[in-house]
Write a protein that holds these residues in place. Structure first.
Motif, PDB file in Angstrom:
ATOM      1  N   ILE A   2       0.864  -1.201   0.072  1.00 21.25           N
ATOM      2  CA  ILE A   2       0.120  -0.239   0.113  1.00 21.25           C
ATOM      3  C   ILE A   2       0.727   1.234   0.040  1.00 21.25           C
ATOM      4  O   ILE A   2       0.752   2.273  -0.733  1.00 21.25           O
ATOM      5  N   GLU A   3       1.842   1.191   0.900  1.00 21.22           N
ATOM      6  CA  GLU A   3       2.719   2.339   0.976  1.00 21.22           C
ATOM      7  C   GLU A   3       3.423   2.651  -0.385  1.00 21.22           C
ATOM      8  O   GLU A   3       3.607   3.687  -0.851  1.00 21.22           O
ATOM      9  N   GLU A 129      -9.389   0.051   2.979  1.00 22.45           N
ATOM     10  CA  GLU A 129      -7.992  -0.474   3.817  1.00 22.45           C
ATOM     11  C   GLU A 129      -6.847   0.482   3.204  1.00 22.45           C
ATOM     12  O   GLU A 129      -6.161   0.870   4.161  1.00 22.45           O
ATOM     13  N   GLN A 133      -4.771   2.887   5.802  1.00 20.65           N
ATOM     14  CA  GLN A 133      -3.318   3.007   5.953  1.00 20.65           C
ATOM     15  C   GLN A 133      -2.702   4.291   5.263  1.00 20.65           C
ATOM     16  O   GLN A 133      -1.623   4.701   5.767  1.00 20.65           O
ATOM     17  N   LYS A 136      -1.926   8.739   7.212  1.00 23.16           N
ATOM     18  CA  LYS A 136      -0.780   9.468   7.703  1.00 23.16           C
ATOM     19  C   LYS A 136      -0.288  10.274   6.531  1.00 23.16           C
ATOM     20  O   LYS A 136       0.456  11.278   6.606  1.00 23.16           O
TER      21      LYS A 136
END
Length: 310
Positions: A2-3, A129, A133, A136
């Protein structure tokens, strides 16, 4: 993963999002929902959605015209599509970087980044999701994005009736409902039917057959579609028309198209995606699609379904 995807989104100025042909609510919900999220976080970026429109689902949003030049130096994301032959708009490989986001079994891991997780009910749930996530980094839900992702989850869980509805699915869905979009209006749009579809549904209920007391079968020919003035894709809305008949373990819907027969298979237990894979298709263990090239081939599929149910 995801990042890494979020870093790619941050890196590219042009982002083009695809999904599979003949889209269902999850294909459109994940595609349009992801696009909405990116637009809200990065209003300066060019975010486009492409593919053929499904008339019954245009209330969710419209597709856009994208030129070949737009693909140069673009990030391309394909949502809810297990294999490349099913990607709508074949230019998906023309971008600078390709990402696959999907909840189907990873039979073809195409792309430079691949985020595939069959534990999710839907690709739309994966995008929820993705937001969680990505908090941030500034990702957040709005009523507009929440509605789109809710549509996808509702579609692929059968309004939370299927066993792919997990506790996590409901927790993520609760985050969407907190955005206070109009659920009543959504369901009204989702379930409204044209008169021609209601008449075709009556025809289906009168003419489907049951094989070996366990497999339901419906065959719709080109003549039938012409008689009711319904397209092949529109007829897919009726795949579950007779699913509640007592004793059925699986059912299959055959729809004759121009040069092939579209096959939609559903199951209450027996694994059917392996059968679909043997006939130019694939999907989930209990919901899959395939293609047949003759009515003789449809009989082969029916026989395999009967064996699977036994």
């Amino acid at each position: 993963m995801i990042e890494a995807i979020q870093e790619k989104i941050k890196e590219y100025q042009t982002i083009i999002i695809h999904r599979h042909e003949r889209p269902d609510p999850d294909a459109l919900g994940s595609q349009l929902g992801l696009a909405q999220l990116i637009k809200e976080l990065y209003p300066e970026k060019k975010v486009r959605v492409v593919g053929e429109e499904e008339p019954s689902l245009v209330f969710l949003g419209n597709m856009e015209q994208v030129s070949d030049l737009d693909y140069e130096n673009a990030l391309v994301i394909v949502c809810d599509t297990a294999n490349t032959p099913r990607v709508d708009d074949k230019r998906f490989n023309n971008g600078a970087f390709l990402v696959k986001i999907d909840h189907h079994p990873n039979e073809e891991p195409y792309g430079d980044l691949v985020w595939v997780d069959p534990s999710f009910s839907s690709t739309s749930e994966m995008i929820v999701e993705f937001v969680i996530q990505g908090g941030k980094h500034g990702y957040s839900l709005s009523p507009e994005s929440a509605l789109l992702l809710y549509a996808g989850i509702v579609g692929d869980t059968g309004r939370f009736l299927y066993d792919n509805t997990t506790p996590d699915t409901l927790r993520r869905t609760s985050l969407l409902i907190e955005q206070n979009f109009d659920q009543t209006k959504f369901y009204s749009n989702l379930h409204k039917k044209e008169l021609k579809m209601t008449r075709l549904q009556g025809y289906v209920l009168q003419h489907f057959s049951i094989i070996s007391e366990v497999v339901g079968v419906m065959k719709i020919t080109k003549d039938d579609l012409e008689q009711f003035q319904v397209s092949s894709s529109e007829s897919s809305q009726l795949v579950n028309a007779f699913s509640d008949v007592e004793g059925l373990k699986a059912w299959v819907f055959f729809v004759e198209d121009t040069d092939k027969i579209r096959v939609r298979i559903r199951s209450k237990g027996p694994v059917i995606n392996k059968i679909a894979a043997e006939h130019d298709g694939g999907g989930h263990p209990r919901a899959a699609g395939a293609t047949a090239y003759s009515w003789d081939e449809t009989e082969e599929i029916i026989a395999k379904l009967v064996d699977a149910c036994k």
